[in-house]
Design a protein around this motif. Structure first.
Motif, PDB file in Angstrom:
ATOM      1  N   PHE A 234     -17.368   0.312  29.917  1.00 56.71           N
ATOM      2  CA  PHE A 234     -17.159   1.301  30.896  1.00 56.71           C
ATOM      3  C   PHE A 234     -17.775   1.171  32.193  1.00 56.71           C
ATOM      4  O   PHE A 234     -18.582   0.415  32.316  1.00 56.71           O
ATOM      5  CB  PHE A 234     -18.150   2.644  30.307  1.00 56.71           C
ATOM      6  CG  PHE A 234     -17.891   2.910  28.722  1.00 56.71           C
ATOM      7  CD1 PHE A 234     -16.688   3.604  28.335  1.00 56.71           C
ATOM      8  CD2 PHE A 234     -18.693   2.318  27.932  1.00 56.71           C
ATOM      9  CE1 PHE A 234     -16.429   3.881  27.202  1.00 56.71           C
ATOM     10  CE2 PHE A 234     -18.502   2.847  26.576  1.00 56.71           C
ATOM     11  CZ  PHE A 234     -17.101   3.281  26.091  1.00 56.71           C
ATOM     12  N   GLN A 235     -16.962   1.998  33.156  1.00 55.11           N
ATOM     13  CA  GLN A 235     -17.373   1.545  34.636  1.00 55.11           C
ATOM     14  C   GLN A 235     -17.411   2.844  35.271  1.00 55.11           C
ATOM     15  O   GLN A 235     -16.632   3.828  34.997  1.00 55.11           O
ATOM     16  CB  GLN A 235     -16.208   0.705  35.281  1.00 55.11           C
ATOM     17  CG  GLN A 235     -16.376   0.580  37.102  1.00 55.11           C
ATOM     18  CD  GLN A 235     -15.486  -0.126  37.449  1.00 55.11           C
ATOM     19  OE1 GLN A 235     -14.870  -1.265  36.670  1.00 55.11           O
ATOM     20  NE2 GLN A 235     -15.467  -0.054  38.633  1.00 55.11           N
ATOM     21  N   GLU A 269     -13.542   3.865  30.698  1.00 58.36           N
ATOM     22  CA  GLU A 269     -13.260   2.832  29.736  1.00 58.36           C
ATOM     23  C   GLU A 269     -12.412   1.978  30.173  1.00 58.36           C
ATOM     24  O   GLU A 269     -11.125   2.131  30.603  1.00 58.36           O
ATOM     25  CB  GLU A 269     -13.063   3.266  28.359  1.00 58.36           C
ATOM     26  CG  GLU A 269     -13.173   1.960  27.480  1.00 58.36           C
ATOM     27  CD  GLU A 269     -13.059   2.660  25.906  1.00 58.36           C
ATOM     28  OE1 GLU A 269     -13.147   1.649  24.902  1.00 58.36           O
ATOM     29  OE2 GLU A 269     -12.506   3.799  25.905  1.00 58.36           O
ATOM     30  N   LEU A 270     -12.684   0.571  30.525  1.00 61.06           N
ATOM     31  CA  LEU A 270     -11.891  -0.615  30.756  1.00 61.06           C
ATOM     32  C   LEU A 270     -11.111  -0.986  29.467  1.00 61.06           C
ATOM     33  O   LEU A 270     -11.553  -1.057  28.461  1.00 61.06           O
ATOM     34  CB  LEU A 270     -12.566  -1.972  31.083  1.00 61.06           C
ATOM     35  CG  LEU A 270     -13.609  -1.384  32.410  1.00 61.06           C
ATOM     36  CD1 LEU A 270     -14.218  -2.818  32.927  1.00 61.06           C
ATOM     37  CD2 LEU A 270     -12.887  -0.887  33.556  1.00 61.06           C
ATOM     38  N   LEU A 306     -15.795   9.606  27.130  1.00 61.63           N
ATOM     39  CA  LEU A 306     -16.620  10.949  27.152  1.00 61.63           C
ATOM     40  C   LEU A 306     -17.813  11.025  26.241  1.00 61.63           C
ATOM     41  O   LEU A 306     -18.654  12.101  26.256  1.00 61.63           O
ATOM     42  CB  LEU A 306     -15.549  11.891  26.625  1.00 61.63           C
ATOM     43  CG  LEU A 306     -14.401  12.127  27.890  1.00 61.63           C
ATOM     44  CD1 LEU A 306     -13.347  12.915  27.297  1.00 61.63           C
ATOM     45  CD2 LEU A 306     -14.801  12.658  29.344  1.00 61.63           C
ATOM     46  N   TYR A 307     -17.715  10.160  25.309  1.00 59.42           N
ATOM     47  CA  TYR A 307     -18.794  10.192  24.216  1.00 59.42           C
ATOM     48  C   TYR A 307     -19.852   9.221  24.147  1.00 59.42           C
ATOM     49  O   TYR A 307     -21.173   9.346  24.432  1.00 59.42           O
ATOM     50  CB  TYR A 307     -18.231  10.320  22.801  1.00 59.42           C
ATOM     51  CG  TYR A 307     -18.995  10.112  21.742  1.00 59.42           C
ATOM     52  CD1 TYR A 307     -19.978  11.112  21.376  1.00 59.42           C
ATOM     53  CD2 TYR A 307     -19.174   9.159  20.776  1.00 59.42           C
ATOM     54  CE1 TYR A 307     -20.837  11.208  20.220  1.00 59.42           C
ATOM     55  CE2 TYR A 307     -20.031   9.146  19.714  1.00 59.42           C
ATOM     56  CZ  TYR A 307     -20.927   9.991  19.456  1.00 59.42           C
ATOM     57  OH  TYR A 307     -21.453   9.954  18.497  1.00 59.42           O
ATOM     58  N   LEU A 308     -19.541   8.108  24.245  1.00 55.72           N
ATOM     59  CA  LEU A 308     -20.534   6.947  23.806  1.00 55.72           C
ATOM     60  C   LEU A 308     -21.664   6.606  25.078  1.00 55.72           C
ATOM     61  O   LEU A 308     -22.739   6.662  24.790  1.00 55.72           O
ATOM     62  CB  LEU A 308     -19.728   5.319  23.695  1.00 55.72           C
ATOM     63  CG  LEU A 308     -18.855   5.346  22.351  1.00 55.72           C
ATOM     64  CD1 LEU A 308     -18.197   3.895  22.495  1.00 55.72           C
ATOM     65  CD2 LEU A 308     -19.955   5.519  21.167  1.00 55.72           C
ATOM     66  N   ASN A 323     -19.230   2.060  40.288  1.00 57.38           N
ATOM     67  CA  ASN A 323     -18.905   0.680  40.037  1.00 57.38           C
ATOM     68  C   ASN A 323     -19.693   0.110  38.852  1.00 57.38           C
ATOM     69  O   ASN A 323     -19.678  -1.170  38.752  1.00 57.38           O
ATOM     70  CB  ASN A 323     -18.562  -0.167  41.029  1.00 57.38           C
ATOM     71  CG  ASN A 323     -17.384   0.406  42.089  1.00 57.38           C
ATOM     72  OD1 ASN A 323     -16.495   0.732  41.581  1.00 57.38           O
ATOM     73  ND2 ASN A 323     -17.637   0.276  43.281  1.00 57.38           N
ATOM     74  N   ALA A 324     -21.050   0.763  38.530  1.00 53.32           N
ATOM     75  CA  ALA A 324     -21.708   0.255  37.589  1.00 53.32           C
ATOM     76  C   ALA A 324     -21.060   0.069  36.237  1.00 53.32           C
ATOM     77  O   ALA A 324     -20.018   0.789  35.929  1.00 53.32           O
ATOM     78  CB  ALA A 324     -22.965   1.245  37.247  1.00 53.32           C
ATOM     79  N   VAL A 325     -21.109  -1.281  35.559  1.00 53.70           N
ATOM     80  CA  VAL A 325     -20.480  -1.484  34.348  1.00 53.70           C
ATOM     81  C   VAL A 325     -21.382  -1.662  33.340  1.00 53.70           C
ATOM     82  O   VAL A 325     -22.596  -2.183  33.433  1.00 53.70           O
ATOM     83  CB  VAL A 325     -19.638  -2.607  34.537  1.00 53.70           C
ATOM     84  CG1 VAL A 325     -18.944  -3.042  33.196  1.00 53.70           C
ATOM     85  CG2 VAL A 325     -18.528  -2.680  35.496  1.00 53.70           C
TER      86      VAL A 325
END
Length: 523
Positions: A234-235, A269-270, A306-308, A323-325
Motif C-alpha cells: 500500500f502507498q 493498493e499497488l 480500505l481494511y488492512l 508516498n509512504a509504502v
C-alpha cells in the motif's frame, strides 16, 4: 541465502503520472488488450495465464501474484512437477542456513531440548512441527541431535511437516524416512521416522490441520517460511480535488463509485499488471531487461486498502506521510495466530450470534465451536527469517534465480519471490491470538547462534576432523560455514536474519527468558 532485490521507490509514482487514463482498471496507458496477451511471447506458461487473467478481470494484488508464482498447482515455483528440479543448494537458486552447516540444525535441536527441560520434561505429548521444511535438512539435523537425549526423544508423539509441494514432500520422505513407504491419511500423508520406528511423520498442507489438544506440547520451527507468504503493498496518496470515491475490485466485479473523497491521505493498493510488449519501447531499450509485469498505482481504492492498513496503529501513523509504502501479510498474521493458539490456547472472544444456514426453505442456527482453551500452555515456537527488527517492511519484494537477484516480475514460476518479515507485526498477532504466550526477540541470528554455544560446537567438530586425511580442508570448510552464519557485515546472514521465540506465559515466571534470548537452561 536469498540476496536482496528492492523495487525502485519511484516506480509506481512514475507509472501513475505517465498514465492519462482515469478508469480504475486501465493500465499501461490503455494499450493492453486480450489479443496482446495471446500474441505476445511469454517466458513461461504461467506468465501467459496471468496476463490473460488480468486482461479479463483487471490488475491483481501483489499477494495474488506471489501466491500464483510460488504455489500454483501446475506452474508454481515450489509446486510444479519438474523432474530433477531442486530450488536449494549450489545447483539451485539459493542456499539456506541448514544447507550451509549442520551446526545450525543441531543448535535448534538443543534449543528445543532446553525449552522441554524448562517446562518440566514432559514424558509424552511432544509434537515436533516444522513449517516449510525445504528438503528436510533442518529437521534431520534436529532429530539426529535429539536422539542423543533419550527422555526427550521418547516423549515425541509425532512429527508434523507443513508442506504444499509434492516434490519437496518426497525429498523430505527420502531423507527422514529412508525406505519406509508413505501412505494417504485424512487431510495428509504419513510415514515412519528412520530414527524411531515408533514415531510417525505426518505431512499436512496447512498448519491448521495440526491437532489442537490440551495434553500436547507443540515445538514449532519456522525457518525462512514467513518471507515466502504473500504480501499486500500500500502507498499513501493524497486524492486530487476532483476525485470521486471509487472502489476497485480485484476479483472481476464492477467497481463502485460514491461521494467525493476527503482531501486527506488515503491508502492505495499497488497492483500487478503486464508491461507493454517490448517492441513498443524505443530501440535503445533492452528487451531482455524489461520485466513482463509491473506495479501500478491505481486512482481508486480496493477493498484491501480500505481494511488492512486500519488493523494497526503502526500503519495509521504513517498515513499522513505522502508516498509512504507499507507491506502487510495477512497470511503471516493468520499463521502466527495459529502457532500461538497451539501453544497457549485461543484468546476468548465476545460471544457472537450463531451463524444461520438455510435448510429446506427454513433458516436454522449453527452453533459456533468454542475457542480452543489450554489451561496449561506448553510447547514453544522459533521463527528464523530476515526483516527489520522494529519497523514495517517497505520496498522489500525481491526475486532470485541461480543465486543472483532479479526482478520478481519476470519469468513467473521460475523465480523465487520473497519479502521482508514484519517481526513486530508477528509478535502483536501472537499475543492478540493467545493469552497463554509471550514473545521474545527478535535478536540477530549471529547473536543467537553464539549464545546457543555454536562456537564451542564448531571447535568440537574441528578437533574431530583434525586427524583425518583432509583435516586442513575439512577444518576450513567447517569454520568458513560458521563464519558465514554469524557474519555481521552489511549483507551478512548473522545480521540480516533474526530469531524470535514464542513460549508459554506462566504466572509467576514472567521474568524467565528462553535460552539464546538472555536466559539459562532450567530444569
Amino acid at each position: 541465502m536469498r540476496p536482496s532485490f528492492r523495487l525502485p521507490v519511484e516506480v509506481c509514482r512514475r507509472i501513475s503520472n505517465k498514465c492519462p487514463c482515469n478508469a480504475p482498471r486501465t493500465f499501461a496507458c490503455g494499450r493492453w488488450s486480450s489479443s496482446s496477451a495471446t500474441a505476445r511471447q511469454w517466458s513461461t506458461p504461467l506468465a501467459k495465464s496471468l496476463a490473460e487473467a488480468i486482461t479479463t478481470t483487471g490488475p491483481i494484488s501483489v499477494a495474488a501474484y506471489m501466491r500464483q508464482c510460488l504455489t500454483s498447482p501446475d506452474s508454481g515455483y515450489y509446486t510444479a512437477h519438474t523432474e530433477g528440479r531442486d530450488q536449494f543448494g549450489q545447483k539451485g537458486d539459493f542456499v539456506t542456513s541448514p544447507e550451509i552447516s549442520q551446526v545450525f540444525g543441531e543448535l535448534i535441536g538443543i534449543w528445543v531440548l532446553a525449552e522441554w527441560m524448562s517446562q518440566g520434561k514432559m514424558s509424552s505429548g511432544v509434537q515436533l512441527v516444522e513449517v516449510g521444511p525445504g528438503r528436510g535438512t533442518l529437521m534431520d539435523d534436529m532429530l539426529r541431535t535429539i536422539r542423543n537425549f533419550k527422555p526427550l526423544a521418547s516423549s515425541i508423539d509425532a512429527i508434523y511437516l507443513v508442506e504444499a509441494s509434492p516434490s519437496l514432500r518426497e525429498a523430505q520422505r527420502k531423507l527422514l524416512c529412508g525406505d519406509a513407504p508413505i501412505q494417504d491419511i485424512e487431510y495428509g500423508y504419513q510415514s515412519t521416522c528412520k530414527y524411531s520406528e515408533c514415531t510417525k511423520i505426518i505431512w499436512y498442507d496447512d498448519i491448521k490441520f495440526v491437532p489442537q489438544a490440551v495434553d500436547k506440547s507443540p515445538f514449532i520451527i519456522a525457518h525462512e517460511f514467513f518471507d515466502a507468504l504473500p504480501i499486500h503493498v500500500f502507498q499513501s496518496v493524497t486524492p486530487s480535488p476532483t476525485e470521486s470515491s471509487v472502489i476497485t475490485s480485484t476479483t472481476g466485479t464492477s467497481p463502485t463509485r460514491s461521494s467525493r473523497l476527503p482531501q486527506t491521505n488515503q491508502w492505495r493498493e499497488l497492483l500487478v499488471a503486464p508491461t507493454r510488449a517490448p517492441d513498443r519501447f524505443s530501440s535503445t531499450s533492452s528487451k531482455e531487461s524489461i520485466p513482463e509485469f509491473q506495479l501500478i498505482l491505481p486512482k481508486s481504492s480496493t477493498p484491501h486498502s480500505l481494511y488492512l492498513p486500519s488493523l494497526s496503529p503502526r500503519y495509521t501513523a504513517l498515513l499522513p506521510t505522502s508516498n509512504a509504502v507499507i507491506e502487510i501479510s495477512p497470511s503471516s498474521l493468520s499463521t502466527i495466530s495459529t502457532i500461538a493458539t497451539l501453544i497457549g490456547g485461543a484468546n476468548p472472544t465476545p460471544k457472537s450470534p450463531p451463524k444461520s444456514r438455510p435448510t429446506s426453505g427454513k433458516t436454522v442456527s449453527s452453533p459456533q465451536p468454542p475457542p480452543f482453551q489450554k489451561p496449561h500452555p506448553s510447547g514453544a515456537a522459533l521463527i528464523i527469517d530476515y526483516g527489520p527488527a522494529s519497523t514495517i517492511p517497505t520496498h522489500s519484494l525481491r526475486g532470485i534465480r541461480a543465486h543472483k537477484p532479479c526482478s520478481p516480475f519476470t519469468s513467473p514460476g521460475l523465480v523465487d519471490i520473497s519479502a521482508d518479515v514484519d517481526f513486530v507485526g508477528l509478535a502483536d498477532a501472537a499475543i492478540s491470538a493467545s493469552p497463554g504466550v509471550e514473545v521474545h526477540g527478535p535478536v540477530e541470528q549471529g547473536t543467537w547462534l553464539r549464545a546457543m554455544g555454536g562456537a564451542e560446537r564448531v571447535d568440537i567438530l574441528v578437533k574431530g576432523v583434525a586427524a583425518g586425511k583432509d583435516g586442513d580442508g575439512a577444518k576450513e570448510r567447517i569454520e568458513g560455514a560458521w563464519r558465514r552464519l554469524v557474519d555481521r557485515g552489511p549483507q551478512g546472514m548473522g545480521r540480516l536474519y533474526k530469531v524470535m521465540a514464542i513460549v508459554p506465559h506462566v504466572e509467576g515466571r514472567e521474568g524467565r527468558r528462553p535460552v539464546g534470548f538472555g536466559g539459562e537452561v532450567v530444569g
